[in-house]
Scaffold this motif. Structure first.
Motif, PDB file in Angstrom:
ATOM      1  N   LYS A 126       0.825  -1.217   0.000  1.00 13.50           N
ATOM      2  CA  LYS A 126       0.000   0.000   0.000  1.00 13.50           C
ATOM      3  C   LYS A 126       0.855   1.261   0.000  1.00 13.50           C
ATOM      4  CE  LYS A 126      -3.711  -2.503   2.367  1.00 13.50           C
ATOM      5  NZ  LYS A 126      -4.407  -2.874   1.152  1.00 13.50           N
ATOM      6  N   GLU A 127       0.676   2.139   1.021  1.00  7.90           N
ATOM      7  CA  GLU A 127       1.342   3.446   1.029  1.00  7.90           C
ATOM      8  C   GLU A 127       2.816   3.355   1.414  1.00  7.90           C
ATOM      9  OE1 GLU A 127       0.076   2.735   5.226  1.00  7.90           O
ATOM     10  OE2 GLU A 127      -0.848   2.438   3.251  1.00  7.90           O
ATOM     11  N   LYS A 128       3.277   2.175   1.810  1.00 10.90           N
ATOM     12  CA  LYS A 128       4.676   2.016   2.200  1.00 10.90           C
ATOM     13  C   LYS A 128       5.525   1.536   1.027  1.00 10.90           C
ATOM     14  CE  LYS A 128       3.627   1.064   7.049  1.00 10.90           C
ATOM     15  NZ  LYS A 128       3.748   0.089   8.153  1.00 10.90           N
ATOM     16  N   ARG A 149      -0.440   4.057  -6.960  1.00  9.21           N
ATOM     17  CA  ARG A 149      -0.736   5.435  -6.577  1.00  9.21           C
ATOM     18  C   ARG A 149      -2.070   5.522  -5.836  1.00  9.21           C
ATOM     19  NH1 ARG A 149      -0.982  10.952 -10.366  1.00  9.21           N
ATOM     20  NH2 ARG A 149      -1.162  12.381  -8.595  1.00  9.21           N
ATOM     21  N   GLN A 150      -3.057   4.802  -6.324  1.00  7.53           N
ATOM     22  CA  GLN A 150      -4.367   4.816  -5.686  1.00  7.53           C
ATOM     23  C   GLN A 150      -4.327   4.200  -4.292  1.00  7.53           C
ATOM     24  OE1 GLN A 150      -6.607   2.830  -8.770  1.00  7.53           O
ATOM     25  NE2 GLN A 150      -7.237   4.768  -9.728  1.00  7.53           N
ATOM     26  N   ALA A 151      -3.340   3.335  -4.048  1.00  6.94           N
ATOM     27  CA  ALA A 151      -3.174   2.727  -2.726  1.00  6.94           C
ATOM     28  C   ALA A 151      -2.349   3.597  -1.784  1.00  6.94           C
ATOM     29  CB  ALA A 151      -2.524   1.353  -2.861  1.00  6.94           C
ATOM     30  N   GLY A 152      -1.870   4.738  -2.284  1.00  5.92           N
ATOM     31  CA  GLY A 152      -1.128   5.668  -1.445  1.00  5.92           C
ATOM     32  C   GLY A 152       0.372   5.669  -1.636  1.00  5.92           C
ATOM     33  N   ARG A 154       4.116   6.303  -3.468  1.00 10.28           N
ATOM     34  CA  ARG A 154       4.755   7.341  -4.278  1.00 10.28           C
ATOM     35  C   ARG A 154       5.060   6.749  -5.642  1.00 10.28           C
ATOM     36  NH1 ARG A 154       3.077  11.351  -1.999  1.00 10.28           N
ATOM     37  NH2 ARG A 154       4.495  12.567  -3.293  1.00 10.28           N
ATOM     38  N   GLU A 179       2.844  10.199 -10.504  1.00 16.21           N
ATOM     39  CA  GLU A 179       2.609  11.531  -9.960  1.00 16.21           C
ATOM     40  C   GLU A 179       3.418  12.571 -10.713  1.00 16.21           C
ATOM     41  OE1 GLU A 179       2.671  11.702  -5.472  1.00 16.21           O
ATOM     42  OE2 GLU A 179       3.557   9.719  -5.814  1.00 16.21           O
TER      43      GLU A 179
END
Length: 204
Positions: A126-128, A149-152, A154, A179
């Motif tokens: 995810k975001e990690k 990206r949708q999971a957070g 970079r 991004e």
């Protein structure tokens, strides 16, 4: 490599590349310190060359570079090259992540597929996570980077000026997966900044 940490990665990066990728991947990896988080690399190669690619990269990098094996944990200081003829995915461990290599089935026409791995990273890390699309022909990786990206996570793509073949990075940027775009020489620094930010968040 001597001095590398054997800590299991709490966060990681994934790099996808195709035509022109071997040189671009080396440009990124050779600048990274041995303390960098675990990195998954999916490079489209001719049949039978994934192990040789790892052997080519390893002596030129401070991180250890190896062909990924199913069941091994993702560790800091190590780069894992997706093996030829396998899809590379991730599973969760209590204290990190484990590589799963699934034989045979093509995804979007590729085995290994960049999007297959990135979709797994999006679901598991995810975001990690950080996702990078480098030079290449076609659209593999665009949907997977968008999922990340949708999971957070970079996400970045190599820019047109430094890409040998801009098709893959362009697809990833146009569909909203990346991004931002940046020159090849700046990507290693972006990975290092990502690691620093994650270290601050996790307290490692």
């Amino acid at each position: 490599m001597e001095g590398q940490t054997e800590n299991k990665s709490r966060y990681l990066a994934v790099i996808g590349a195709s035509a022109g990728g071997p040189k671009a991947v080396l440009t990124v990896l050779k600048e990274l310190p041995e303390t960098t988080c675990g990195i998954l690399v999916i490079q489209h190669l001719s049949h039978g060359f994934s192990g040789k690619f790892a052997e080519y990269l390893n002596p030129q990098c401070r991180m250890r570079v190896k062909e990924a094996q199913s069941g091994e944990p993702v560790c800091d200081g190590t780069v894992y090259i997706a093996p030829d003829g396998y899809q590379m995915a991730l599973g969760k461990l209590e204290d990190g992540f484990m590589i799963r290599c699934v034989p045979g089935k093509r995804y979007g026409g590729f085995c290994p597929s960049i999007s297959y791995t990135m979709n797994s990273v999006a679901e598991t890390v995810k975001e990690k996570a950080m996702g990078i699309i480098l030079t290449g022909m076609g659209e593999d990786g665009a949907k997977g980077l968008l999922a990340m990206r949708q999971a957070g996570a970079r996400t970045v793509a190599q820019d047109k000026e430094t890409s040998e073949i801009y098709s893959m990075p362009e697809s990833a940027f146009r569909n909203g997966g990346a991004e931002r775009q940046m020159g090849l020489g700046l990507i290693s620094g972006e990975i290092t900044r990502f690691c620093m930010n994650m270290n601050n968040k996790t307290g490692r």
